[in-house]
Design an enzyme around this catalytic site. Structure first.
Site, PDB file in Angstrom:
ATOM      1  N   CYS A   1      44.033  39.481  43.001  1.00 20.06           N
ATOM      2  CA  CYS A   1      43.527  38.057  42.241  1.00 20.06           C
ATOM      3  C   CYS A   1      43.196  38.476  40.756  1.00 20.06           C
ATOM      4  O   CYS A   1      42.232  38.836  40.435  1.00 20.06           O
ATOM      5  CB  CYS A   1      42.368  37.796  43.124  1.00 20.06           C
ATOM      6  SG  CYS A   1      41.352  36.350  42.223  1.00 20.06           S
TER       7      CYS A   1
ATOM      8  N   CYS B   1      39.663  37.199  39.718  1.00 23.62           N
ATOM      9  CA  CYS B   1      38.727  38.164  40.176  1.00 23.62           C
ATOM     10  C   CYS B   1      38.473  39.182  39.095  1.00 23.62           C
ATOM     11  O   CYS B   1      37.414  39.820  38.929  1.00 23.62           O
ATOM     12  CB  CYS B   1      39.124  38.892  41.329  1.00 23.62           C
ATOM     13  SG  CYS B   1      39.299  37.536  42.811  1.00 23.62           S
TER      14      CYS B   1
END
Length: 102
Positions: A26, A29
């Site tokens: 991600c 993230c």
């Protein structure tokens, strides 16, 4: 502090916990990880930052209805008191957490 599992950690932590639900693939993230790293230094006395890899711990992830990444949940006294979905800058995070812990 040492804990036997996630539930034990949430229930017995001496400080509020900010749990970061993330995935290694991600992109947002990764950005959030930088902000959380800075936050864990500036708010070291007030809150502990804990990271949960959603692919390694799907049961915990599902239990807290995490569908968007990154998602952070702030726990105080064993209860979730705030939920943050998406990337947030350090200063915004700090202000939000301080307001919830006041």
């Amino acid at each position: 502090q040492t804990f036997k599992d996630f539930d034990d950690m949430i229930a017995k932590s001496e400080k509020p916990l900010l749990v970061d639900f993330y995935a290694t693939w991600c992109g947002p993230c990764v950005l959030m990880a930088r902000e959380l790293s800075q936050l864990s230094e500036t708010m070291e006395e007030q809150v502990s930052v804990v990271k949960i890899d959603t692919e390694k711990y799907p049961t915990i992830t599902n239990r807290f209805d995490v569908y968007a990444l990154p998602t952070c949940i702030l726990f105080k006294n064993g209860e979730p008191i705030e939920r943050i979905e998406g990337v947030m800058k350090h200063d915004q995070l700090k202000e939000l957490i301080e307001s919830k812990l006041a």
